[in-house]
Design an enzyme around this catalytic site. Sequence first.
Site, PDB file in Angstrom:
ATOM      1  N   TYR A  47       3.479  -5.625  15.613  1.00 26.47           N
ATOM      2  CA  TYR A  47       4.309  -4.743  14.764  1.00 26.47           C
ATOM      3  C   TYR A  47       5.310  -3.920  15.594  1.00 26.47           C
ATOM      4  O   TYR A  47       6.205  -3.291  15.030  1.00 26.47           O
ATOM      5  CB  TYR A  47       3.434  -3.769  13.949  1.00 26.47           C
ATOM      6  CG  TYR A  47       2.458  -4.400  12.981  1.00 26.47           C
ATOM      7  CD1 TYR A  47       2.478  -5.766  12.702  1.00 26.47           C
ATOM      8  CD2 TYR A  47       1.487  -3.622  12.339  1.00 26.47           C
ATOM      9  CE1 TYR A  47       1.564  -6.338  11.829  1.00 26.47           C
ATOM     10  CE2 TYR A  47       0.574  -4.196  11.460  1.00 26.47           C
ATOM     11  CZ  TYR A  47       0.617  -5.545  11.223  1.00 26.47           C
ATOM     12  OH  TYR A  47      -0.298  -6.091  10.353  1.00 26.47           O
ATOM     13  N   ILE A 224      -5.411  -1.321   2.670  1.00 26.22           N
ATOM     14  CA  ILE A 224      -4.482  -0.702   3.633  1.00 26.22           C
ATOM     15  C   ILE A 224      -3.040  -0.853   3.135  1.00 26.22           C
ATOM     16  O   ILE A 224      -2.212  -1.502   3.778  1.00 26.22           O
ATOM     17  CB  ILE A 224      -4.663  -1.289   5.057  1.00 26.22           C
ATOM     18  CG1 ILE A 224      -4.697  -2.825   5.030  1.00 26.22           C
ATOM     19  CG2 ILE A 224      -5.927  -0.751   5.712  1.00 26.22           C
ATOM     20  CD1 ILE A 224      -4.593  -3.453   6.438  1.00 26.22           C
ATOM     21  N   ARG A 226       0.853  -0.282   2.436  1.00 25.17           N
ATOM     22  CA  ARG A 226       1.939   0.266   3.267  1.00 25.17           C
ATOM     23  C   ARG A 226       2.982   0.897   2.366  1.00 25.17           C
ATOM     24  O   ARG A 226       3.316   0.364   1.321  1.00 25.17           O
ATOM     25  CB  ARG A 226       2.588  -0.864   4.064  1.00 25.17           C
ATOM     26  CG  ARG A 226       3.981  -0.530   4.603  1.00 25.17           C
ATOM     27  CD  ARG A 226       4.569  -1.717   5.327  1.00 25.17           C
ATOM     28  NE  ARG A 226       4.601  -2.913   4.519  1.00 25.17           N
ATOM     29  CZ  ARG A 226       5.721  -3.416   3.984  1.00 25.17           C
ATOM     30  NH1 ARG A 226       6.876  -2.825   4.148  1.00 25.17           N
ATOM     31  NH2 ARG A 226       5.655  -4.532   3.278  1.00 25.17           N
ATOM     32  N   ARG A 232       4.772   8.003  -2.530  1.00 22.12           N
ATOM     33  CA  ARG A 232       3.841   6.885  -2.693  1.00 22.12           C
ATOM     34  C   ARG A 232       2.622   7.013  -1.784  1.00 22.12           C
ATOM     35  O   ARG A 232       1.559   6.481  -2.105  1.00 22.12           O
ATOM     36  CB  ARG A 232       4.571   5.570  -2.447  1.00 22.12           C
ATOM     37  CG  ARG A 232       5.527   5.242  -3.575  1.00 22.12           C
ATOM     38  CD  ARG A 232       6.270   3.969  -3.302  1.00 22.12           C
ATOM     39  NE  ARG A 232       7.036   3.543  -4.468  1.00 22.12           N
ATOM     40  CZ  ARG A 232       7.903   2.546  -4.438  1.00 22.12           C
ATOM     41  NH1 ARG A 232       8.111   1.875  -3.320  1.00 22.12           N
ATOM     42  NH2 ARG A 232       8.555   2.219  -5.529  1.00 22.12           N
ATOM     43  N   ASN A 236      -0.837   6.440  -3.556  1.00 26.63           N
ATOM     44  CA  ASN A 236      -1.753   5.368  -3.140  1.00 26.63           C
ATOM     45  C   ASN A 236      -3.113   5.898  -2.678  1.00 26.63           C
ATOM     46  O   ASN A 236      -4.103   5.177  -2.701  1.00 26.63           O
ATOM     47  CB  ASN A 236      -1.110   4.527  -2.032  1.00 26.63           C
ATOM     48  CG  ASN A 236       0.120   3.774  -2.519  1.00 26.63           C
ATOM     49  OD1 ASN A 236       0.390   3.717  -3.720  1.00 26.63           O
ATOM     50  ND2 ASN A 236       0.891   3.219  -1.597  1.00 26.63           N
TER      51      ASN A 236
HETATM   52  N1  LIG Z   1      -3.800  -9.102   9.325  1.00 25.26           N
HETATM   53  C1  LIG Z   1      -2.672  -9.619   8.893  1.00 25.26           C
HETATM   54  O1  LIG Z   1      -2.330 -10.771   9.192  1.00 25.26           O
HETATM   55  C2  LIG Z   1      -1.769  -8.801   8.023  1.00 25.26           C
HETATM   56  C3  LIG Z   1      -0.759  -9.427   7.286  1.00 25.26           C
HETATM   57  C4  LIG Z   1       0.026  -8.634   6.453  1.00 25.26           C
HETATM   58  C5  LIG Z   1      -0.186  -7.268   6.373  1.00 25.26           C
HETATM   59  N2  LIG Z   1      -1.172  -6.675   7.125  1.00 25.26           N
HETATM   60  C6  LIG Z   1      -1.405  -5.209   7.061  1.00 25.26           C
HETATM   61  O2  LIG Z   1      -1.570  -4.815   5.707  1.00 25.26           O
HETATM   62  C7  LIG Z   1      -0.634  -3.797   5.384  1.00 25.26           C
HETATM   63  C8  LIG Z   1      -0.258  -3.836   3.919  1.00 25.26           C
HETATM   64  O3  LIG Z   1       0.261  -5.076   3.549  1.00 25.26           O
HETATM   65  P1  LIG Z   1       1.822  -5.340   3.236  1.00 25.26           P
HETATM   66  O4  LIG Z   1       2.607  -4.349   3.979  1.00 25.26           O
HETATM   67  O5  LIG Z   1       2.048  -6.780   3.492  1.00 25.26           O
HETATM   68  O6  LIG Z   1       1.909  -5.179   1.644  1.00 25.26           O
HETATM   69  P2  LIG Z   1       1.525  -4.087   0.508  1.00 25.26           P
HETATM   70  O7  LIG Z   1       0.889  -2.899   1.102  1.00 25.26           O
HETATM   71  O8  LIG Z   1       0.801  -4.852  -0.554  1.00 25.26           O
HETATM   72  O9  LIG Z   1       2.949  -3.730  -0.097  1.00 25.26           O
HETATM   73  C9  LIG Z   1       3.899  -2.957   0.583  1.00 25.26           C
HETATM   74  C10 LIG Z   1       5.141  -2.864  -0.318  1.00 25.26           C
HETATM   75  O10 LIG Z   1       4.789  -2.190  -1.539  1.00 25.26           O
HETATM   76  C11 LIG Z   1       5.651  -1.082  -1.757  1.00 25.26           C
HETATM   77  N3  LIG Z   1       4.809   0.004  -2.307  1.00 25.26           N
HETATM   78  C12 LIG Z   1       3.895   0.759  -1.650  1.00 25.26           C
HETATM   79  N4  LIG Z   1       3.308   1.649  -2.471  1.00 25.26           N
HETATM   80  C13 LIG Z   1       3.868   1.458  -3.690  1.00 25.26           C
HETATM   81  C14 LIG Z   1       3.686   2.085  -4.949  1.00 25.26           C
HETATM   82  N5  LIG Z   1       2.791   3.069  -5.115  1.00 25.26           N
HETATM   83  N6  LIG Z   1       4.440   1.656  -6.006  1.00 25.26           N
HETATM   84  C15 LIG Z   1       5.342   0.661  -5.846  1.00 25.26           C
HETATM   85  N7  LIG Z   1       5.553   0.015  -4.662  1.00 25.26           N
HETATM   86  C16 LIG Z   1       4.827   0.421  -3.594  1.00 25.26           C
HETATM   87  C17 LIG Z   1       6.218  -0.727  -0.392  1.00 25.26           C
HETATM   88  O11 LIG Z   1       7.549  -0.245  -0.523  1.00 25.26           O
HETATM   89  P3  LIG Z   1       7.968   1.259  -0.053  1.00 25.26           P
HETATM   90  O12 LIG Z   1       7.782   1.333   1.436  1.00 25.26           O
HETATM   91  O13 LIG Z   1       9.392   1.350  -0.480  1.00 25.26           O
HETATM   92  O14 LIG Z   1       7.067   2.196  -0.815  1.00 25.26           O
HETATM   93  C18 LIG Z   1       6.255  -2.094   0.318  1.00 25.26           C
HETATM   94  O15 LIG Z   1       7.469  -2.779   0.002  1.00 25.26           O
HETATM   95  C19 LIG Z   1       0.520  -4.068   6.362  1.00 25.26           C
HETATM   96  O16 LIG Z   1       1.413  -2.992   6.460  1.00 25.26           O
HETATM   97  C20 LIG Z   1      -0.248  -4.365   7.615  1.00 25.26           C
HETATM   98  O17 LIG Z   1      -0.723  -3.168   8.206  1.00 25.26           O
HETATM   99  C21 LIG Z   1      -1.974  -7.430   7.929  1.00 25.26           C
END
Ligand SMILES: NC(=O)c1ccc[n+]([C@@H]2O[C@H](COP(=O)([O-])OP(=O)(O)OC[C@H]3O[C@@H](n4cnc5c(N)ncnc54)[C@H](OP(=O)(O)O)[C@@H]3O)[C@@H](O)[C@H]2O)c1
Length: 272
Positions: A47, A224, A226, A232, A236
């Site tokens: 990251y 977790i 993001r 938010r 969350n």
């Molecule tokens: N181990 C792995 O291979 C792997 C892979 C992917 C992810 N991860 C980890 O998991 C974390 C989370 O997954 P992710 O980032 O892929 O997806 P996520 O948390 O499902 O979605 C993040 C998106 O949702 C939006 N969002 C957040 N809160 C919201 C709310 N209350 N209402 C509406 N939209 C909202 C955010 O936009 P805004 O910023 O504009 O709010 C962002 O665009 C990552 O950041 C990372 O740490 C790990």
Amino acid sequence: MEFVTANGATIPALGLGTWELKGRSCARTVEQALRAGYKLIDTAEIYENERDVGDGIRASGLRRSEVFVTTKIWPDHLAPRELERATKASLARLRLSEVDLLLVHWPNPRISLDETIAALCKMKQVGFARHIGVSNFTVALLDQAVKYATEPLVVNQIEWHPHLDQSKVVAASRRHGMAVVAYSPMARGGVLSEQVIRDIAVAHGKSPAQVSLRFVVQEGGVVIPRTARLDRLTENLDIFGFTLSEDEMARIRALARPGGRIVDWSGAPKWD
Ligand SMILES: NC(=O)c1ccc[n+]([C@@H]2O[C@H](COP(=O)([O-])OP(=O)(O)OC[C@H]3O[C@@H](n4cnc5c(N)ncnc54)[C@H](OP(=O)(O)O)[C@@H]3O)[C@@H](O)[C@H]2O)c1
């Protein structure tokens, strides 16, 4: 905050994902999250934000023992010497003497898993990690990893949200005493327009995001999500004061569908 226990580890049921957060805004978001009540921060060497995450943790003023820090080692670095070098580099960037959880980010079929797992166990034994685990491991890979491990593996971090049925790998993780950490728990926003989730949100006076996160937590997972937005962050976090009924849980489970997975690439294992 609720906690999940697994093979000797106590893990906050909700944390901040930090993929794509960078620089000062990342540090500020981490600081604000911790001040708002988050207890877990998820980062990874890939990251390119471990320095900023470390800055945010220090700026929060929380004691080190109050923050559960996870980082992950990229699959190019899974040969034993590389794994140790990568771990030390992550700790140096975070400016921490140990992380709470060190994960293999993705399996790498070109490097023997027994050597990787032995090296990962060593990182716990020498005190660079309080706990160790894996990410993106399938049922078969989990079974192998557990066989090779001389220290308990406490987590499998996988994609998990209402569009993706992960019951097989979740059951396998549980069988091994491991917790499941759900990444992309809102499918990057993809589940928030589902009418079922919107209706349930209205019934509870909650947002669709809160309902999707609550769903995974009630299934026993750690989430977790993001966000880079302060409003938010608090939204969350506010998922512990209500309970979805068994009927609501079943309606959300029924949203799972083929093609629901969003994180996939040529190096991914053969999914269950
Ligand atoms: N181990 C792995 O291979 C792997 C892979 C992917 C992810 N991860 C980890 O998991 C974390 C989370 O997954 P992710 O980032 O892929 O997806 P996520 O948390 O499902 O979605 C993040 C998106 O949702 C939006 N969002 C957040 N809160 C919201 C709310 N209350 N209402 C509406 N939209 C909202 C955010 O936009 P805004 O910023 O504009 O709010 C962002 O665009 C990552 O950041 C990372 O740490 C790990």
